[in-house]
Design a protein around this motif. Structure first.
Motif, PDB file in Angstrom:
ATOM      1  N   ASN A  22     -25.228  16.316   9.543  1.00 44.83           N
ATOM      2  CA  ASN A  22     -24.121  16.331  10.505  1.00 44.83           C
ATOM      3  C   ASN A  22     -23.527  14.942  10.699  1.00 44.83           C
ATOM      4  OD1 ASN A  22     -25.851  14.979  12.246  1.00 44.83           O
ATOM      5  ND2 ASN A  22     -26.320  16.792  13.459  1.00 44.83           N
ATOM      6  N   LYS A  23     -22.552  14.841  11.609  1.00 48.53           N
ATOM      7  CA  LYS A  23     -21.859  13.566  11.829  1.00 48.53           C
ATOM      8  C   LYS A  23     -22.784  12.463  12.336  1.00 48.53           C
ATOM      9  CE  LYS A  23     -17.287  15.413  12.580  1.00 48.53           C
ATOM     10  NZ  LYS A  23     -16.158  15.564  13.484  1.00 48.53           N
ATOM     11  N   GLU A  24     -23.869  12.841  13.009  1.00 52.00           N
ATOM     12  CA  GLU A  24     -24.831  11.852  13.517  1.00 52.00           C
ATOM     13  C   GLU A  24     -25.849  11.468  12.446  1.00 52.00           C
ATOM     14  OE1 GLU A  24     -24.273  14.851  15.455  1.00 52.00           O
ATOM     15  OE2 GLU A  24     -22.664  13.718  16.409  1.00 52.00           O
ATOM     16  N   ASN A  25     -25.620  11.896  11.201  1.00 52.34           N
ATOM     17  CA  ASN A  25     -26.513  11.643  10.066  1.00 52.34           C
ATOM     18  C   ASN A  25     -27.886  12.280  10.236  1.00 52.34           C
ATOM     19  OD1 ASN A  25     -24.619  10.244   8.546  1.00 52.34           O
ATOM     20  ND2 ASN A  25     -25.109   8.315   9.569  1.00 52.34           N
ATOM     21  N   GLU A  26     -27.961  13.350  11.010  1.00 50.78           N
ATOM     22  CA  GLU A  26     -29.206  14.102  11.155  1.00 50.78           C
ATOM     23  C   GLU A  26     -29.226  15.182  10.077  1.00 50.78           C
ATOM     24  OE1 GLU A  26     -28.554  15.531  15.079  1.00 50.78           O
ATOM     25  OE2 GLU A  26     -29.435  13.776  16.026  1.00 50.78           O
ATOM     26  N   ILE A  27     -30.348  15.277   9.393  1.00 48.47           N
ATOM     27  CA  ILE A  27     -30.476  16.261   8.321  1.00 48.47           C
ATOM     28  C   ILE A  27     -31.373  17.388   8.810  1.00 48.47           C
ATOM     29  CG2 ILE A  27     -31.319  16.623   5.979  1.00 48.47           C
ATOM     30  CD1 ILE A  27     -30.469  13.680   5.458  1.00 48.47           C
ATOM     31  N   SER A  28     -30.906  18.627   8.589  1.00 44.91           N
ATOM     32  CA  SER A  28     -31.678  19.791   9.029  1.00 44.91           C
ATOM     33  C   SER A  28     -31.459  20.943   8.062  1.00 44.91           C
ATOM     34  CB  SER A  28     -31.257  20.202  10.445  1.00 44.91           C
ATOM     35  OG  SER A  28     -29.887  20.545  10.463  1.00 44.91           O
ATOM     36  N   ILE A  29     -32.292  21.965   8.201  1.00 37.93           N
ATOM     37  CA  ILE A  29     -32.163  23.162   7.380  1.00 37.93           C
ATOM     38  C   ILE A  29     -31.288  24.145   8.142  1.00 37.93           C
ATOM     39  CG2 ILE A  29     -33.406  25.017   6.237  1.00 37.93           C
ATOM     40  CD1 ILE A  29     -35.861  23.156   6.279  1.00 37.93           C
ATOM     41  N   ASP A  30     -30.310  24.712   7.448  1.00 38.38           N
ATOM     42  CA  ASP A  30     -29.356  25.631   8.058  1.00 38.38           C
ATOM     43  C   ASP A  30     -29.565  27.021   7.470  1.00 38.38           C
ATOM     44  OD1 ASP A  30     -27.213  26.894   9.188  1.00 38.38           O
ATOM     45  OD2 ASP A  30     -25.696  25.810   8.043  1.00 38.38           O
ATOM     46  N   PHE A  31     -30.348  27.839   8.167  1.00 39.87           N
ATOM     47  CA  PHE A  31     -30.627  29.182   7.670  1.00 39.87           C
ATOM     48  C   PHE A  31     -29.447  30.130   7.885  1.00 39.87           C
ATOM     49  CE2 PHE A  31     -34.904  27.478   8.550  1.00 39.87           C
ATOM     50  CZ  PHE A  31     -35.383  27.520   7.260  1.00 39.87           C
ATOM     51  N   THR A  32     -28.546  29.799   8.825  1.00 35.44           N
ATOM     52  CA  THR A  32     -27.401  30.667   9.092  1.00 35.44           C
ATOM     53  C   THR A  32     -26.230  30.364   8.169  1.00 35.44           C
ATOM     54  OG1 THR A  32     -26.443  29.163  10.732  1.00 35.44           O
ATOM     55  CG2 THR A  32     -28.024  30.796  11.534  1.00 35.44           C
ATOM     56  N   GLY A  33     -26.170  29.141   7.638  1.00 37.42           N
ATOM     57  CA  GLY A  33     -25.050  28.746   6.794  1.00 37.42           C
ATOM     58  C   GLY A  33     -23.802  28.405   7.574  1.00 37.42           C
ATOM     59  N   ALA A  61     -27.482  13.580  -2.774  1.00 33.57           N
ATOM     60  CA  ALA A  61     -26.384  14.401  -2.254  1.00 33.57           C
ATOM     61  C   ALA A  61     -25.919  13.898  -0.890  1.00 33.57           C
ATOM     62  CB  ALA A  61     -26.826  15.860  -2.155  1.00 33.57           C
ATOM     63  N   PHE A  62     -26.845  13.459  -0.066  1.00 31.43           N
ATOM     64  CA  PHE A  62     -26.509  13.012   1.290  1.00 31.43           C
ATOM     65  C   PHE A  62     -26.400  11.494   1.418  1.00 31.43           C
ATOM     66  CE2 PHE A  62     -28.734  17.095   2.503  1.00 31.43           C
ATOM     67  CZ  PHE A  62     -27.556  17.770   2.738  1.00 31.43           C
ATOM     68  N   GLU A  63     -26.764  10.775   0.371  1.00 32.83           N
ATOM     69  CA  GLU A  63     -26.786   9.315   0.414  1.00 32.83           C
ATOM     70  C   GLU A  63     -27.583   8.821   1.615  1.00 32.83           C
ATOM     71  OE1 GLU A  63     -22.654   8.266   0.342  1.00 32.83           O
ATOM     72  OE2 GLU A  63     -22.467   8.699  -1.790  1.00 32.83           O
ATOM     73  N   ALA A  64     -28.729   9.471   1.854  1.00 35.08           N
ATOM     74  CA  ALA A  64     -29.598   9.136   2.991  1.00 35.08           C
ATOM     75  C   ALA A  64     -31.024   9.589   2.666  1.00 35.08           C
ATOM     76  CB  ALA A  64     -29.106   9.838   4.251  1.00 35.08           C
ATOM     77  N   PRO A  65     -32.012   8.940   3.264  1.00 39.11           N
ATOM     78  CA  PRO A  65     -33.395   9.389   3.056  1.00 39.11           C
ATOM     79  C   PRO A  65     -33.651  10.736   3.747  1.00 39.11           C
ATOM     80  CG  PRO A  65     -33.315   7.590   4.630  1.00 39.11           C
ATOM     81  CD  PRO A  65     -31.928   7.762   4.107  1.00 39.11           C
TER      82      PRO A  65
END
Length: 84
Positions: A22-33, A61-65
């Motif tokens: 997301n915009k805050e650079n938080e990475i999560s799994i999106d089961f709903t899409g 892909a995200f250019e982030a760890p």
């Protein structure tokens, strides 16, 4: 149609698991899409997951760890999906 980061095959979006940043650079799994943000997709296949993890394809892909918790949650979900 979306491309799996593991096998590099184009598949329908519903057959894949979405990982989102997301915009805050938080990475999560999106089961709903439906979560907002940049998405990357992985097949519901442990071999594809391992290939994407080994090649650090999510990081690219995200250019982030990517945190270990995300990898563990994905692995657990894939084990559940393949166990059915």
């Amino acid at each position: 149609m979306r491309m799996c980061l593991g096998c590099q095959e184009m598949k329908p979006k519903r057959e894949l698991i979405r990982v989102v940043k997301n915009k805050e650079n938080e990475i999560s799994i999106d089961f709903t899409g439906k979560k907002p943000g940049r998405g990357a997709y992985i097949c519901r296949n442990l071999a594809c997951f391992e290939k994407a993890r080994k090649g650090k394809r999510l990081e690219r892909a995200f250019e982030a760890p990517i945190s270990e918790e995300i990898y563990e949650a994905l692995h657990k979900q894939l084990e559940e999906d393949n166990g059915q």
